[in-house]
Scaffold this active site. Structure first.
Site, mmCIF file in Angstrom:
data_model
loop_
_atom_site.group_PDB
_atom_site.id
_atom_site.type_symbol
_atom_site.label_atom_id
_atom_site.label_comp_id
_atom_site.label_asym_id
_atom_site.label_seq_id
_atom_site.Cartn_x
_atom_site.Cartn_y
_atom_site.Cartn_z
ATOM 1 N N HIS A 101 0.880 -0.962 0.190
ATOM 2 C CA HIS A 101 0.043 0.074 0.175
ATOM 3 C C HIS A 101 0.813 1.246 0.079
ATOM 4 C CE1 HIS A 101 -2.275 -3.163 2.310
ATOM 5 N NE2 HIS A 101 -3.342 -2.619 1.638
ATOM 6 N N ASP A 104 2.317 2.079 3.309
ATOM 7 C CA ASP A 104 3.545 1.132 3.901
ATOM 8 C C ASP A 104 4.697 1.715 3.742
ATOM 9 O OD1 ASP A 104 0.995 -0.654 4.466
ATOM 10 O OD2 ASP A 104 1.237 -1.632 2.501
ATOM 11 N N GLU A 232 -10.556 -7.128 -4.702
ATOM 12 C CA GLU A 232 -10.463 -7.926 -3.657
ATOM 13 C C GLU A 232 -11.646 -8.077 -2.736
ATOM 14 O OE1 GLU A 232 -7.334 -8.500 0.330
ATOM 15 O OE2 GLU A 232 -6.632 -7.809 -1.748
ATOM 16 N N GLU A 268 -8.662 -13.742 -1.453
ATOM 17 C CA GLU A 268 -7.930 -13.801 -0.054
ATOM 18 C C GLU A 268 -8.683 -15.045 0.544
ATOM 19 O OE1 GLU A 268 -7.134 -11.778 4.046
ATOM 20 O OE2 GLU A 268 -6.768 -10.631 2.287
ATOM 21 N N HIS A 271 -10.711 -13.955 3.706
ATOM 22 C CA HIS A 271 -11.987 -13.286 3.167
ATOM 23 C C HIS A 271 -13.004 -14.193 2.721
ATOM 24 C CE1 HIS A 271 -9.531 -9.388 2.221
ATOM 25 N NE2 HIS A 271 -9.354 -9.748 3.525
ATOM 26 N N ASP A 307 -10.394 -11.470 10.500
ATOM 27 C CA ASP A 307 -9.406 -11.905 9.893
ATOM 28 C C ASP A 307 -8.221 -12.037 10.462
ATOM 29 O OD1 ASP A 307 -8.493 -12.257 7.220
ATOM 30 O OD2 ASP A 307 -8.651 -9.942 6.430
ATOM 31 N N ASP A 309 -5.531 -13.762 9.229
ATOM 32 C CA ASP A 309 -4.455 -13.685 8.265
ATOM 33 C C ASP A 309 -3.133 -14.525 8.632
ATOM 34 O OD1 ASP A 309 -5.647 -11.926 6.613
ATOM 35 O OD2 ASP A 309 -4.795 -10.051 7.615
ATOM 36 N N ASP A 339 -0.296 -12.582 2.003
ATOM 37 C CA ASP A 339 -0.924 -11.431 2.646
ATOM 38 C C ASP A 339 -1.242 -12.190 4.232
ATOM 39 O OD1 ASP A 339 -2.463 -9.482 4.053
ATOM 40 O OD2 ASP A 339 -4.191 -9.493 2.625
#
Length: 444
Positions: A101, A104, A232, A268, A271, A307, A309, A339
């Site tokens: 991003h 980031d 996404e 993802e 998700h 989430d 991750d 991710d």
């Protein structure tokens, strides 16, 4: 240049019997399968945000992560250090891609103009490092969810000024993604949704979201960005109800607004879990629509409603995921982006490497199993036989649109029994187990 990870060697493939946590057991990047190196089938990518920005903070506790770049107090020094660490990290893991991003990689300034200048400096650092490396950008994106200005959304905000800010931010993110040779650009609408309909103009928000995406398409054409646009999907978190709920919902939205030709999906795993689907379901939906673009590789915890991750270590999930990728013809302008973040208690630097190694091994093994399944056509043969009635007779007429309700009634009205095939789910699940066991046994 001093190393950020001097205690970590370049990760090597040692085979399935290895007990070395800093070695690959199943991932040999140069192993040729179906005429192509394994690394080109999988196209692994490092997520800048989880690997170089996440510090182990959660809603109940302070950061725990020990990271070498945290010795820098100046925000720009830390940003440059993270970039340098990224390239060292990728080279030691033999990962050829990364994703980010905009926020980031560089801190924000007081104005967007100042922020863009800061961003340009970091992009120059990335370009310098790219000259001496084979590490490339898989995709870029803009963070349109963290800053308080986006509390009501970005493209779906109630403020025209915020909409303009978001548009300008995406404009810049597209420019730097193109500048860095990114293969794609991702739109994830973390704040594009609502908490309650009592204060929401649903129609306006959806129309504005379409307007925003259309502007992005037009600007990409203007600057000559030929990367793949990716949506996404995610049903919730941080927003209660998000408009890109799942593949089917997002595709219907794109189709309704005449945008479907410009977008594919970045799927993802976690998700899909939050949407009440399996990972394979979302990949299958994207595949049959011709919209499977890229993957955010992780896994969730089915006992938790958020989430998580986590790094992907479930061989069933990776096998069935890679099966869908293979059936789709493989990745083009997409790949497997991790991710995923190490757990808060896995705070050592080596844990960053171990997490990625685990994910890479699991997807490599999943690919090898999936390749055998696809090559042998075991599921295809069963499915073809199950739906055989639509290949001939009245079934063929249905498929070809050569019949109607009256003719179908005439055909069926005097039939006494209908014989159906068995679904044989248990057999197929057992067969999947057999392929997993057999593939592992055959590996060196």
């Amino acid at each position: 240049m001093a190393e950020f990870f001097p205690e970590i060697p370049k990760i090597q493939f040692e085979g399935k019997e290895s007990t070395n946590p800093l070695a690959f057991r199943f991932y040999d990047p140069n192993e040729v399968i179906d005429g192509k190196p394994l690394k080109d089938h999988l196209k692994f990518s490092v997520a800048f945000w989880h690997t170089f920005v996440n510090e182990g903070r959660d809603p109940f506790g302070d950061p725990t992560a020990e990271r070498p770049w945290n010795r820098f107090s100046d925000p720009m020094d830390k940003a440059f250090a993270r970039v340098d660490a990224l390239f060292e990290f990728c080279e030691k893991l033999n990962i050829e891609y990364f994703c980010f991003h905009d926020r980031d990689i560089a801190p924000e300034g007081k104005t967007l103009r100042e922020t863009n200048k800061i961003l340009d400096k970091v992009v120059e650092r990335i370009k310098e490092r790219m000259k001496d490396s084979n590490v490339k950008l898989l995709w870029g994106t803009a963070n349109l969810f963290s800053h308080p200005r986006y509390m009501h959304g970005a493209a779906t905000t109630c403020s025209a000024d915020v909409f303009a800010y978001a548009a300008a931010q995406v404009k810049k993110a597209l420019e730097i993604t193109k500048e860095l040779g990114g293969e794609g650009y991702v739109f994830w609408g973390g704040r594009e949704g609502y908490e309650t309909l009592l204060n929401t103009d649903l129609g306006l928000e959806l129309e504005n979201l379409a307007r925003f995406l259309r502007m992005a398409v037009e600007y990409a054409k203007k600057i000559g960005f030929t990367g793949q646009f990716l949506i996404e999907p995610k049903p919730k978190e941080p927003t209660k109800h998000q408009y890109d709920f799942d593949v089917a919902t997002a595709y219907a939205f794109l189709k309704n607004h005449g945008l479907d030709e410009y977008f594919k999906f970045n799927i993802e795993a976690n998700h899909a879990t939050l949407a009440g689907h399996t990972f394979q379901h979302e990949l299958r939906m994207a595949r049959i629509l011709g919209k499977l673009g890229s993957i955010d590789a992780n896994q969730g915890d089915l006992l938790l409603g958020w989430d998580t991750d986590q790094f992907p270590t479930n061989i069933y999930d990776t096998t069935l995921a890679m099966y869908e990728v293979i059936k789709a013809g493989g990745f083009t302008k997409g790949g497997l982006n991790f991710d995923a973040k190490v757990r808060r208690a896995s705070y050592k630097v080596e844990d960053l490497f171990i997490g990625h190694i685990a994910g890479m091994d699991t997807f490599a093994l999943g690919f090898k199993i999936a390749y055998k399944l696809a090559k042998d056509g075991v599921f295809d043969k069963f499915i073809e036989e199950k739906y055989r009635s639509f290949k001939e007779g009245i079934g063929k007429e249905i498929v070809e649109g050569k019949t109607d309700f009256e003719k179908l009634e005439e055909y069926i009205i005097d039939k006494e029994d209908i014989e159906l095939p068995s679904g044989k789910q248990e057999y197929l699940e057992s067969l999947l187990n057999s392929y997993i066991v057999k593939t592992i046994a055959e590996l060196r």
